[in-house]
Design a protein around this motif. Structure first.
Motif, short mmCIF file in Angstrom:
data_model
loop_
_atom_site.label_atom_id
_atom_site.label_comp_id
_atom_site.label_asym_id
_atom_site.label_seq_id
_atom_site.Cartn_x
_atom_site.Cartn_y
_atom_site.Cartn_z
N PRO A 182 0.88 -1.18 -0.03
CA PRO A 182 -0.01 0.19 -0.18
C PRO A 182 1.04 1.20 0.03
O PRO A 182 0.32 2.41 -0.74
CB PRO A 182 -0.90 -0.25 1.26
N ASP A 183 2.07 1.23 0.73
CA ASP A 183 2.78 2.19 0.76
C ASP A 183 3.56 2.76 -0.65
O ASP A 183 3.36 3.79 -1.04
CB ASP A 183 4.01 2.01 1.77
N CYS A 184 3.65 1.57 -1.14
CA CYS A 184 4.42 1.87 -2.74
C CYS A 184 3.34 2.39 -3.65
O CYS A 184 3.63 3.40 -4.27
CB CYS A 184 4.93 0.62 -3.07
N LEU A 185 2.34 2.05 -3.53
CA LEU A 185 0.95 2.53 -4.43
C LEU A 185 0.68 3.97 -4.18
O LEU A 185 0.68 4.82 -5.05
CB LEU A 185 -0.17 1.58 -4.43
N GLU A 186 0.80 4.25 -2.77
CA GLU A 186 0.41 5.62 -2.47
C GLU A 186 1.42 6.54 -2.75
O GLU A 186 1.41 7.48 -3.10
CB GLU A 186 0.03 5.69 -0.72
N HIS A 187 2.93 6.24 -2.55
CA HIS A 187 4.03 6.68 -3.07
C HIS A 187 3.95 7.08 -4.37
O HIS A 187 4.37 8.31 -4.95
CB HIS A 187 5.25 6.15 -2.51
N LEU A 188 3.59 6.10 -5.18
CA LEU A 188 3.59 6.31 -6.71
C LEU A 188 2.51 7.51 -7.07
O LEU A 188 2.86 8.02 -8.13
CB LEU A 188 3.36 5.08 -7.33
N GLU A 189 1.42 7.41 -6.33
CA GLU A 189 0.42 8.49 -6.57
C GLU A 189 1.17 9.86 -6.13
O GLU A 189 0.79 10.91 -7.01
CB GLU A 189 -0.80 8.17 -5.75
N VAL A 190 1.97 10.03 -5.19
CA VAL A 190 2.32 11.16 -4.94
C VAL A 190 3.43 11.59 -5.87
O VAL A 190 3.52 12.90 -6.11
CB VAL A 190 3.29 11.08 -3.32
N ILE A 191 4.34 10.65 -6.41
CA ILE A 191 5.35 11.04 -7.28
C ILE A 191 4.74 11.26 -8.57
O ILE A 191 5.16 12.32 -9.23
CB ILE A 191 6.20 9.66 -7.55
N ASP A 192 3.53 11.02 -8.96
CA ASP A 192 3.01 11.18 -10.16
C ASP A 192 2.36 12.63 -10.28
O ASP A 192 2.34 13.36 -11.04
CB ASP A 192 1.84 10.28 -10.68
N ALA A 193 1.66 12.98 -9.22
CA ALA A 193 1.17 14.23 -8.78
C ALA A 193 2.39 15.37 -8.77
O ALA A 193 2.24 16.50 -9.23
CB ALA A 193 0.42 14.18 -7.42
N LEU A 194 3.40 14.97 -8.15
CA LEU A 194 4.68 15.96 -8.41
C LEU A 194 5.20 16.03 -9.91
O LEU A 194 5.41 17.10 -10.15
CB LEU A 194 5.75 15.38 -7.54
N ALA A 195 5.12 14.88 -10.58
CA ALA A 195 5.41 14.99 -11.90
C ALA A 195 4.80 16.10 -12.64
O ALA A 195 5.08 16.70 -13.85
CB ALA A 195 5.80 13.69 -12.35
#
Length: 224
Positions: A182-195
């Motif tokens: 779950p952390d990895c999936l949420e982190h990927l959402e954070v990263i995509d939003a930053l990108a």
């Protein structure tokens, strides 16, 4: 204590260059992998023997760990791994939600895209790895959250976030099950939003991630 061999090997690897640094890294690892547990007393003589060093570099390492909030020392008492109550944990998580939401909104226009892509590659690797080492997950989590806090440009806020993360990490290390995927999936959402460079989207992703973590911890406590 099974750290004796590890301490001797680390001493050889450093060539005796900096025993305090070696002791610090070893003790930090012992806390993070739960060989030194929340509330446990740190017996200096025993640790010095296990690490094959004198008490002077060991004490330097202990002072450093205390300055980072990982251990505490009461008057005329040995050092002890810091204990974090559930009340302190959830109060800290609420502050993290506010501050890290602000930090990421500010960082959205400032963060290094090259570092961000490297971070995404690491999160994808962890997501797809069948057996992820706990330490690797923690390391990636630390890099991402620290990178965002520092990219905000607000050094005071970044330091407060670092301190709060120490508090919440110590509580999560007290025996709660990990939530790596779950952390990895949420982190990927954070990263995509930053990108995407969207401050509002980035803030929402970070706040959602921290609320999700706090909710899972609350559910784990309720089931215990």
């Amino acid at each position: 204590m099974d750290s004796a061999r590890q301490g001797k090997e680390a001493a050889k690897a450093t060539g005796g260059v900096n025993l305090a640094d070696m002791a610090y890294r070893t003790l930090l690892e012992m806390i993070l992998d739960r060989r030194l547990r929340s509330g446990e007393l740190i017996v200096e003589d025993r640790l010095a023997t296990a690490l094959s060093i004198s008490r002077t570099p060991l004490r330097e390492a202990l002072v450093r760990l205390a300055s980072e909030g990982l251990i505490r020392k009461e008057f005329n008492r040995p050092y002890r791994v810091r204990e974090v109550s559930s009340r302190e944990y959830f109060q800290s998580m609420r502050l993290r939600e506010i501050l890290e939401g602000e930090a990421i909104a500010t960082a959205a226009a400032r963060i290094d895209p090259v570092r961000l892509q490297a971070m995404k590659a690491e999160m994808l690797r962890l997501r797809d790895e069948p057996q992820v080492r706990f330490e690797d997950h923690w390391a990636a989590d630390e890099v991402l959250h620290t990178m965002i806090a520092e990219a905000s440009g607000n050094e005071v806020m970044a330091q407060i976030i670092r301190d709060l993360r120490v508090t919440t990490r110590l509580f999560e290390l007290s025996g709660l099950p990990s939530r790596i995927r779950p952390d990895c999936l949420e982190h990927l959402e954070v990263i995509d939003a930053l990108a995407d460079g969207d401050p509002a989207k980035a803030r929402a992703a970070m706040e959602s991630h921290i609320r999700s973590l706090a909710k899972d911890v609350l559910n784990d406590i309720a089931r215990a």
